[in-house]
Structure formats: structure tokens, C-alpha cells
Design a protein around this motif. Structure first.
Motif, PDB file in Angstrom:
ATOM      1  N   TYR A 187      90.566  82.141   2.690  1.00 45.47           N
ATOM      2  CA  TYR A 187      91.337  81.114   3.390  1.00 45.47           C
ATOM      3  C   TYR A 187      90.926  79.768   2.820  1.00 45.47           C
ATOM      4  O   TYR A 187      89.747  79.411   2.818  1.00 45.47           O
ATOM      5  CB  TYR A 187      91.080  81.133   4.908  1.00 45.47           C
ATOM      6  CG  TYR A 187      91.944  80.099   5.603  1.00 45.47           C
ATOM      7  CD1 TYR A 187      93.280  80.369   5.900  1.00 45.47           C
ATOM      8  CD2 TYR A 187      91.457  78.827   5.903  1.00 45.47           C
ATOM      9  CE1 TYR A 187      94.102  79.414   6.495  1.00 45.47           C
ATOM     10  CE2 TYR A 187      92.277  77.865   6.501  1.00 45.47           C
ATOM     11  CZ  TYR A 187      93.585  78.170   6.787  1.00 45.47           C
ATOM     12  OH  TYR A 187      94.410  77.227   7.367  1.00 45.47           O
ATOM     13  N   HIS A 188      91.926  79.011   2.334  1.00 42.59           N
ATOM     14  CA  HIS A 188      91.604  77.705   1.741  1.00 42.59           C
ATOM     15  C   HIS A 188      92.427  76.572   2.329  1.00 42.59           C
ATOM     16  O   HIS A 188      92.356  75.455   1.832  1.00 42.59           O
ATOM     17  CB  HIS A 188      91.794  77.746   0.224  1.00 42.59           C
ATOM     18  CG  HIS A 188      90.824  78.650  -0.476  1.00 42.59           C
ATOM     19  ND1 HIS A 188      89.475  78.404  -0.517  1.00 42.59           N
ATOM     20  CD2 HIS A 188      91.015  79.818  -1.152  1.00 42.59           C
ATOM     21  CE1 HIS A 188      88.864  79.371  -1.210  1.00 42.59           C
ATOM     22  NE2 HIS A 188      89.778  80.253  -1.606  1.00 42.59           N
ATOM     23  N   GLU A 240      85.422  80.646  -1.687  1.00 38.37           N
ATOM     24  CA  GLU A 240      84.427  80.311  -0.666  1.00 38.37           C
ATOM     25  C   GLU A 240      83.121  80.983  -1.106  1.00 38.37           C
ATOM     26  O   GLU A 240      83.157  82.035  -1.755  1.00 38.37           O
ATOM     27  CB  GLU A 240      84.831  80.926   0.678  1.00 38.37           C
ATOM     28  CG  GLU A 240      86.137  80.413   1.231  1.00 38.37           C
ATOM     29  CD  GLU A 240      86.735  81.385   2.256  1.00 38.37           C
ATOM     30  OE1 GLU A 240      86.411  81.280   3.432  1.00 38.37           O
ATOM     31  OE2 GLU A 240      87.554  82.234   1.854  1.00 38.37           O
ATOM     32  N   GLY A 281      89.802  70.025   5.005  1.00 37.57           N
ATOM     33  CA  GLY A 281      89.476  70.995   3.958  1.00 37.57           C
ATOM     34  C   GLY A 281      90.681  71.302   3.079  1.00 37.57           C
ATOM     35  O   GLY A 281      90.549  71.474   1.862  1.00 37.57           O
ATOM     36  N   SER A 282      91.863  71.367   3.689  1.00 39.41           N
ATOM     37  CA  SER A 282      93.072  71.662   2.917  1.00 39.41           C
ATOM     38  C   SER A 282      93.304  70.573   1.874  1.00 39.41           C
ATOM     39  O   SER A 282      93.618  70.850   0.709  1.00 39.41           O
ATOM     40  CB  SER A 282      94.303  71.717   3.826  1.00 39.41           C
ATOM     41  OG  SER A 282      94.113  72.623   4.874  1.00 39.41           O
ATOM     42  N   GLN A 310      82.828  76.105   4.974  1.00 36.97           N
ATOM     43  CA  GLN A 310      82.075  76.762   6.056  1.00 36.97           C
ATOM     44  C   GLN A 310      80.610  77.009   5.697  1.00 36.97           C
ATOM     45  O   GLN A 310      79.743  76.922   6.558  1.00 36.97           O
ATOM     46  CB  GLN A 310      82.733  78.099   6.421  1.00 36.97           C
ATOM     47  CG  GLN A 310      84.120  77.927   7.013  1.00 36.97           C
ATOM     48  CD  GLN A 310      84.561  79.111   7.877  1.00 36.97           C
ATOM     49  OE1 GLN A 310      83.761  79.930   8.308  1.00 36.97           O
ATOM     50  NE2 GLN A 310      85.851  79.178   8.134  1.00 36.97           N
ATOM     51  N   LYS A 348      84.700  70.414   7.645  1.00 34.12           N
ATOM     52  CA  LYS A 348      84.092  70.958   8.870  1.00 34.12           C
ATOM     53  C   LYS A 348      82.694  70.391   9.157  1.00 34.12           C
ATOM     54  O   LYS A 348      82.584  69.302   9.671  1.00 34.12           O
ATOM     55  CB  LYS A 348      84.062  72.480   8.809  1.00 34.12           C
ATOM     56  CG  LYS A 348      85.477  73.097   8.902  1.00 34.12           C
ATOM     57  CD  LYS A 348      85.412  74.577   9.114  1.00 34.12           C
ATOM     58  CE  LYS A 348      86.752  75.272   9.004  1.00 34.12           C
ATOM     59  NZ  LYS A 348      87.448  75.435  10.256  1.00 34.12           N
ATOM     60  N   ASP A 389      84.310  76.381  -2.603  1.00 35.48           N
ATOM     61  CA  ASP A 389      84.778  75.893  -1.301  1.00 35.48           C
ATOM     62  C   ASP A 389      83.632  76.096  -0.317  1.00 35.48           C
ATOM     63  O   ASP A 389      83.336  77.221   0.100  1.00 35.48           O
ATOM     64  CB  ASP A 389      86.031  76.694  -0.886  1.00 35.48           C
ATOM     65  CG  ASP A 389      86.569  76.278   0.485  1.00 35.48           C
ATOM     66  OD1 ASP A 389      85.779  75.795   1.311  1.00 35.48           O
ATOM     67  OD2 ASP A 389      87.772  76.476   0.726  1.00 35.48           O
TER      68      ASP A 389
HETATM   69  C1  PLP Z   1      86.839  77.958   3.719  1.00 38.99           C
HETATM   70  C2  PLP Z   1      87.874  77.012   4.220  1.00 38.99           C
HETATM   71  N1  PLP Z   1      88.488  76.189   3.364  1.00 38.99           N
HETATM   72  C3  PLP Z   1      89.422  75.326   3.771  1.00 38.99           C
HETATM   73  C4  PLP Z   1      89.796  75.255   5.091  1.00 38.99           C
HETATM   74  C5  PLP Z   1      90.846  74.295   5.529  1.00 38.99           C
HETATM   75  O1  PLP Z   1      90.267  73.242   6.240  1.00 38.99           O
HETATM   76  P1  PLP Z   1      91.134  72.347   7.220  1.00 38.99           P
HETATM   77  O2  PLP Z   1      91.543  73.171   8.394  1.00 38.99           O
HETATM   78  O3  PLP Z   1      90.192  71.219   7.562  1.00 38.99           O
HETATM   79  O4  PLP Z   1      92.309  71.858   6.432  1.00 38.99           O
HETATM   80  C6  PLP Z   1      89.180  76.085   6.028  1.00 38.99           C
HETATM   81  C7  PLP Z   1      89.540  76.044   7.454  1.00 38.99           C
HETATM   82  O5  PLP Z   1      89.246  76.903   8.245  1.00 38.99           O
HETATM   83  C8  PLP Z   1      88.194  76.987   5.578  1.00 38.99           C
HETATM   84  O6  PLP Z   1      87.570  77.816   6.429  1.00 38.99           O
END
Ligand code: PLP
Length: 446
Positions: A155-156, A227, A128-129, A263, A290, A260
Motif C-alpha cells: 500500500y503506497h 515498504e 504519504g501519498s 510505517q 505518519k 517507503d
Molecule cells: C506504507 C504507506 N505508504 C503510504 C501511505 C499513504 O499515506 P497517506 O494516507 O498519508 O497518504 C500509507 C498509508 O497508510 C502507508 O501505510
């Protein structure tokens, strides 16, 4: 504590014969980052999973109320997903986009078929990052602008740009990471200035994005990222109309809108396949991770041909993104969601659980708020309903109580006072009733 009965499972786990939990903990302490954290006073070691259930090294079974960490969308080791992965693992494990392979294109076609509007071009990455980092690049290159707006309590991701977009001190190291990032007020109807009884709350919260554009940026921005329901932030559901108003402000300032869906996507909200659809908007870029891979390292960015075109200006390449194995898995996950009507199941059971939580709220004073959509739900705990002082220690104790009764859930929010749950979307009515009975007992035994 009474222990509600965990619904039966036909699966017979293998007896576990590996190293003990103590040995594994010692290895972890010696060789892994001291910065990683464990849930529970006595850590759990999970060694097997089947659909909504997981087993620890002692053979104890749990209902996985957090779905891994909101990653297990269709069920642990779902047979259709395992079969797709095994078939591809035995044929060709690795290939990249410098060669042709059918899987990546077939998966992209299936994923694009789930997207509204002109969102038809897929990029595959591993987390996700990374997906958010790529979306940020697209927004900046496409618009020629630099400033970005995201939300407080978001959180991203944990990489450098993810940390910039994230707005929780817990996840931000003290290094420069936020050039050009501005964080608007979180549209949180429970804690924010405009509550659920304000029909105009969406517009009012969105005005803060306009304020940032006018006062904190050069007046032109690269984009806005949010998100669709804040997950790590404690399952914060935005007031109706919020994203619609925000998107208008952002587009008027030359920016693109990024959702985003890491989730909230893939049918979890129940009413819609994508979380942003619950807000009646169509973004310009969507990021996902995810649940897309049901637990395997797979993430994606989907955008329009027009935006994708700007990335042809230089080479964009990702070694593992969309490799044959993860593409086979991603396609199989989408097939299961459709064939087993998991979005519909999320809607039905999500409603049932939320109604049950509302009843628990009338019974247990510590429950300040219950919220969520479909199978993305949260219970916020407060010491006092008037002051809303976060009940952090109590939340940790609820997790311990639930664990003892065979239910694993998560926690979220800056203060860690919101119980979060997002079980695999294959749970059944008996699982839902079990969860409610466990919560009732866990609160009664605080
Ligand atoms: C909404 C959201 N975006 C991005 C991420 C980041 O994903 P990753 O841990 O796969 O890098 C997360 C991780 O929890 C998340 O909840």
C-alpha cells in the motif's frame, strides 16, 4: 470474558460535552463520503488522548494499540510536541518556502542527521501519498526511464500514482492508474513459495524483480519502491537479504531504489531507526509520513543532492509542506524519540510482546503466524493451519473482543485476517502485558 486490568494513567480527561456519537454519525452519513469505513459494530468516538491512552465520549479509556493508524509515534498530545506546536501557533502559523523561516531548515537538518549515506536533501509535503508521488517523479526525471516496480500486497497511497504503486484490489478504483507499474511477488515468508526455513529465500524472491525488468519493461527502469515492512498488507517482514538482491537488480537496470518508511520508520522496528536498515541497504530516496508528525499532516521525501538536482529543472513547490508549525512538530518528535529512548523501548517491548504472541500461538489454533519487528507486529488468523484459509470474520470478532476489554488494534491483509498493532512507542511493560492478556482472553472467547 475476564477483563484484564488496564494499567493506570495519571491523566484526568475533561468531561465530554459535545454532540453525541449518534449525532456525529448522522452528520457523517449526511455530509461525508459514503466510501469511508468505520471499525467496530458500534463505532467508537474518541475525544481525548494522552500518551498511549485514549478516551471515548463516555469516558471509557483504551490502550491505543494501533497508535492512531500507525501515526502516533511518541504518544498522544505529548507535552514536548504540544508545547512546540503551541509556541509556533501563537507566533506565525503560515509561511512558505518563498520566504525564509528558521523552522523548516532546522527540522531538515535534524531529519538529515538521522539518515545514512548521502541522503541529505529534504522535501516536505503533507501526506504519504504525496511523498510517494514526488519520489516517483524524482525517479523518472533522474533516470529518464518510465517503468516502476513495486510489490504485490503493498500500500503506497490513495492518489492516482499511489493507486498505481499499490497492489491490493481493495484500494484500486477501476480507472487507468497503473501505466508503467509492475508488481513483483510479495516476499511473504508465511504465504509465499519460499518460507522462513529457506536461507536463500531473499535471493529467490528478488529474482522476480529481475524477471519483471527483463520481461515486462524495456530493460531499463525508473526505480523500485517498497515498504520496509508491509503494513496495510498485514505486517509482512521480508526474508533477510531480499532488498539487497533487489537493489542490485534495480541499479543494474538504471533504476533508483525507494524505501517507503511511512510505517516502519522513526525507530519503530527497534533495532534500527529506519526499516530499510534492517535489510542492510541504503536507498536513493526515502519517503516518510505518519509517525514523522505524531498525527499532524506532515510527510517528507529525503534524497541525495545528485537526485535533488534534477528537480531544479522545473519549479517544485508545495504550499503547506514544511510550514512553521509542522516543522516545529517534526523537530520536537525527533527530540522526544532521542530523549526518551523510544527506539530502545520499541526493541525491548517488541521482543517481549513477540515472545508472548509465540506462546499464544501454541495455545490458540486459529493463530497461523505471529511476526513483526519492534512495535510493528501482526497476528495472522487462519481457519486451518494447513490450508491457511484466512479467518476474516474471526479477526473482526477479535477486534470487537479487544475493544470491549479496552484495547484498540487494527487489521490488515487483503482478506483482513491479520491483527495489526503498532502502539505509541512510549508504552511500558504493564501495557505490553495487558495487551497479551487481552489477546489471550479475546482468543479464548471467540
Ligand atoms: C506504507 C504507506 N505508504 C503510504 C501511505 C499513504 O499515506 P497517506 O494516507 O498519508 O497518504 C500509507 C498509508 O497508510 C502507508 O501505510
Amino acid at each position: 470474558m475476564n477483563h484484564p486490568t488496564l494499567p493506570p494513567s495519571k491523566h484526568q480527561p475533561q468531561p465530554y460535552k459535545g454532540p453525541s456519537a449518534e449525532q456525529v454519525l448522522a452528520l457523517r452519513k449526511q455530509y461525508l463520503s459514503p466510501g469511508i469505513f468505520l471499525y467496530y459494530k458500534k463505532p467508537i468516538m474518541l475525544v481525548e488522548g494522552k500518551m498511549q491512552y485514549i478516551w471515548d465520549d463516555t469516558g471509557k479509556r483504551y490502550l491505543d494499540g494501533l497508535g492512531g493508524i500507525v501515526t502516533i509515534s511518541v504518544g498522544h498530545c505529548h507535552p514536548h510536541v504540544v508545547a512546540a506546536a503551541t509556541k509556533q501557533n501563537e507566533t506565525l502559523q503560515h509561511s512558505t518556502t518563498i520566504y525564509l523561516h528558521p523552522n523548516i531548515g532546522e527540522f531538515a537538518e535534524k531529519l538529515a542527521s538521522k539518515m545514512p549515506g548521502d541522503l541529505k536533501v529534504c522535501y516536505f509535503v503533507n501526506s504519504g501519498s504525496e511523498a510517494n508521488d514526488l519520489a516517483l517523479l524524482m525517479a523518472r526525471v533522474y533516470t529518464g526511464n518510465y517503468d516502476m516496480i513495486s510489490l504485490r500486497n503493498a500500500y503506497h497511497g490513495g492518489n492516482s500514482s499511489g493507486m498505481g504503486m499499490t497492489a491490493h484490489s481493495t484500494w484500486k478504483f477501476n480507472v487507468p492508474h497503473s501505466f508503467g507499474f509492475h508488481h513483483a511477488i510479495a516476499p511473504d515468508p508465511y504465504r509465499g513459495p519460499y518460507g522462513r526455513n529457506d536461507p536463500d529465500a531473499g535471493r529467490k524472491y528478488a529474482a522476480d524483480v529481475k524477471q519483471l525488468i527483463d520481461y515486462a519493461s524495456p530493460g531499463r527502469i525508473a526505480g523500485f519502491l517498497a515498504e520496509s515492512i508491509q503494513g496495510v498488507g498485514g505486517v509482512v517482514v521480508f526474508p533477510d537479504g531480499y532488498l539487497k538482491h533487489v537493489y542490485e537488480h534495480v541499479r543494474a537496470a538504471g533504476g533508483v531504489c525507494i524505501a517507503d518508511e511511512v510505517q516502519a520508520g522513526f525507530g519503530r522496528t527497534g533495532t534500527h531507526f529506519w526499516g530499510f536498515e534492517t535489510q542492510e541497504v541504503v536507498p536513493d530516496i526515502v519517503t516518510m509520513a505518519k509517525g514523522i508528525g505524531n498525527g499532524c499532516p506532515l510527510a517528507a521525501v529525503v534524497t541525495t543532492p545528485q537526485i535533488a538536482k534534477v528537480l531544479t529543472d522545473r519549479i517544485h513547490f508545495n504550499t503547506f509542506g514544511g510550514n512553521p508549525v509542522v516543522s516545529a512538530i517534526g523537530k520536537a518528535v525527533l527530540e522526544v524519540i532521542e530523549q526518551e529512548k523510544l527506539q530502545e523501548n520499541s526493541l525491548k517491548l517488541g521482543k517481549h510482546i513477540l515472545a508472548g504472541l509465540e506462546k499464544l500461538q501454541t495455545k490458540h489454533k486459529i493463530i497461523g503466524d505471529v511476526r513483526g519487528k519492534g512495535l510493528m507486529l501482526g497476528i495472522e488468523l487462519v481457519k486451518d493451519r494447513t490450508t491457511k484459509e484466512p479467518a476474516k470474520a474471526e479477526c473482526a470478532q477479535i477486534l470487537e473482543n479487544c475493544r470491549e476489554m479496552g484495547l484498540l488494534v487494527g487489521k490488515g491483509g487483503l482478506q483482513g485476517n491479520t491483527i495489526r498493532f503498532a502502539p505509541p512507542m512510549c508504552i511500558n511493560q504493564a501495557d505490553a502485558d495487558f495487551m497479551l492478556a487481552v489477546f489471550d482472553e479475546a482468543f479464548a472467547n471467540l
